[in-house]
Design a protein around this motif. Structure first.
Motif, PDB file in Angstrom:
ATOM      1  N   ILE A   1       0.876  -1.179   0.000  1.00 16.37           N
ATOM      2  CA  ILE A   1       0.000   0.000   0.000  1.00 16.37           C
ATOM      3  C   ILE A   1       0.902   1.214   0.000  1.00 16.37           C
ATOM      4  O   ILE A   1       1.907   1.249   0.712  1.00 16.37           O
ATOM      5  CB  ILE A   1      -0.914   0.058   1.243  1.00 16.37           C
ATOM      6  N   GLU A   2       0.522   2.226  -0.783  1.00 17.32           N
ATOM      7  CA  GLU A   2       1.281   3.471  -0.769  1.00 17.32           C
ATOM      8  C   GLU A   2       0.344   4.625  -0.458  1.00 17.32           C
ATOM      9  O   GLU A   2      -0.863   4.553  -0.689  1.00 17.32           O
ATOM     10  CB  GLU A   2       2.004   3.706  -2.097  1.00 17.32           C
ATOM     11  N   VAL A   3       0.925   5.680   0.064  1.00 15.92           N
ATOM     12  CA  VAL A   3       0.176   6.896   0.351  1.00 15.92           C
ATOM     13  C   VAL A   3       1.111   8.081   0.135  1.00 15.92           C
ATOM     14  O   VAL A   3       2.291   8.026   0.480  1.00 15.92           O
ATOM     15  CB  VAL A   3      -0.389   6.897   1.797  1.00 15.92           C
ATOM     16  N   HIS A   4       0.591   9.112  -0.482  1.00 16.66           N
ATOM     17  CA  HIS A   4       1.323  10.374  -0.595  1.00 16.66           C
ATOM     18  C   HIS A   4       0.764  11.275   0.497  1.00 16.66           C
ATOM     19  O   HIS A   4      -0.449  11.477   0.575  1.00 16.66           O
ATOM     20  CB  HIS A   4       1.117  11.018  -1.968  1.00 16.66           C
ATOM     21  N   CYS A   5       1.624  11.784   1.332  1.00 16.57           N
ATOM     22  CA  CYS A   5       1.180  12.600   2.460  1.00 16.57           C
ATOM     23  C   CYS A   5       2.058  13.851   2.506  1.00 16.57           C
ATOM     24  O   CYS A   5       3.268  13.755   2.718  1.00 16.57           O
ATOM     25  CB  CYS A   5       1.302  11.790   3.758  1.00 16.57           C
ATOM     26  N   ASN A   6       1.448  14.990   2.294  1.00 22.11           N
ATOM     27  CA  ASN A   6       2.171  16.249   2.227  1.00 22.11           C
ATOM     28  C   ASN A   6       3.049  16.453   3.455  1.00 22.11           C
ATOM     29  O   ASN A   6       2.688  16.067   4.572  1.00 22.11           O
ATOM     30  CB  ASN A   6       1.175  17.403   2.091  1.00 22.11           C
ATOM     31  N   GLN A   7       4.204  17.095   3.245  1.00 27.41           N
ATOM     32  CA  GLN A   7       5.173  17.318   4.331  1.00 27.41           C
ATOM     33  C   GLN A   7       4.559  18.057   5.516  1.00 27.41           C
ATOM     34  O   GLN A   7       4.969  17.856   6.651  1.00 27.41           O
ATOM     35  CB  GLN A   7       6.370  18.108   3.818  1.00 27.41           C
ATOM     36  N   ARG A   8       3.584  18.912   5.278  1.00 25.87           N
ATOM     37  CA  ARG A   8       3.020  19.696   6.374  1.00 25.87           C
ATOM     38  C   ARG A   8       2.140  18.862   7.317  1.00 25.87           C
ATOM     39  O   ARG A   8       1.824  19.299   8.402  1.00 25.87           O
ATOM     40  CB  ARG A   8       2.243  20.891   5.824  1.00 25.87           C
ATOM     41  N   ARG A   9       1.774  17.661   6.929  1.00 26.58           N
ATOM     42  CA  ARG A   9       0.891  16.821   7.744  1.00 26.58           C
ATOM     43  C   ARG A   9       1.706  15.910   8.672  1.00 26.58           C
ATOM     44  O   ARG A   9       1.660  14.688   8.597  1.00 26.58           O
ATOM     45  CB  ARG A   9      -0.017  15.999   6.846  1.00 26.58           C
ATOM     46  N   ARG A  10       2.419  16.538   9.575  1.00 26.69           N
ATOM     47  CA  ARG A  10       3.339  15.804  10.455  1.00 26.69           C
ATOM     48  C   ARG A  10       2.639  14.779  11.358  1.00 26.69           C
ATOM     49  O   ARG A  10       3.163  13.692  11.590  1.00 26.69           O
ATOM     50  CB  ARG A  10       4.159  16.774  11.289  1.00 26.69           C
ATOM     51  N   LYS A  11       1.462  15.114  11.859  1.00 26.41           N
ATOM     52  CA  LYS A  11       0.732  14.154  12.701  1.00 26.41           C
ATOM     53  C   LYS A  11       0.310  12.938  11.888  1.00 26.41           C
ATOM     54  O   LYS A  11       0.327  11.814  12.394  1.00 26.41           O
ATOM     55  CB  LYS A  11      -0.478  14.822  13.348  1.00 26.41           C
TER      56      LYS A  11
END
Length: 142
Positions: free
Chosen positions: A110-120
């Motif tokens: 499974i992959e997910v792209h998660c923006n750098q600003r979403r630290r939590k």
């Protein structure tokens, strides 16, 4: 008790409200169309989690066949748990359900792209066993 089920068009407003919490404003203008398209897409599964009769999370999964690899993969497109229900275990429950579906569809990752600003969110994904794959390239078509 938390109920996980496939989304319906009746969940559109709740999904739009959750997306607003991810800073995607204005989805209410087209959310019904998008939810309908995703529900009908053969390689997509759109899930919601309900708690006390309220939709408290949404998870959009896309299953992608691979040409050069034996196993396919599952991509998390959108994943949001309501602010008032974070750290309640809803996200972990929904993510483990996604893993089950991915395995059933013969995915090996499974992959997910998660923006750098979403630290939590990053902390959540690391806790679930995700590792960083540092190169993600985007080309805008608009």
């Amino acid at each position: 008790m938390i109920e996980i089920r496939e989304a319906s068009i009746n969940d559109s407003e709740s999904i739009s409200n959750l997306l607003e919490q991810l800073d995607y404003s204005g989805t209410n203008r087209f959310i019904n169309k998008r939810v309908k398209e995703l529900i009908e897409h053969k390689d997509e599964t759109l899930l919601v989690a309900k708690k006390d009769e309220k939709v408290v999370a949404v998870l959009s999964l896309h299953f992608i066949p691979q040409l050069a690899l034996e196993g396919d993969f599952c991509r998390i497109s959108y994943f949001c748990v309501d602010e008032d229900n974070r750290s309640d275990g809803v996200g972990a429950l929904l993510e483990s359900y996604a893993v089950k579906l991915a395995k059933e569809k013969k995915c090996d990752r499974i992959e997910v792209h998660c923006n750098q600003r979403r630290r939590k969110a990053h902390k959540f994904y690391y806790k679930q066993g995700y590792i960083e794959s540092p190169k993600y390239l985007i080309k805008s078509l608009v």
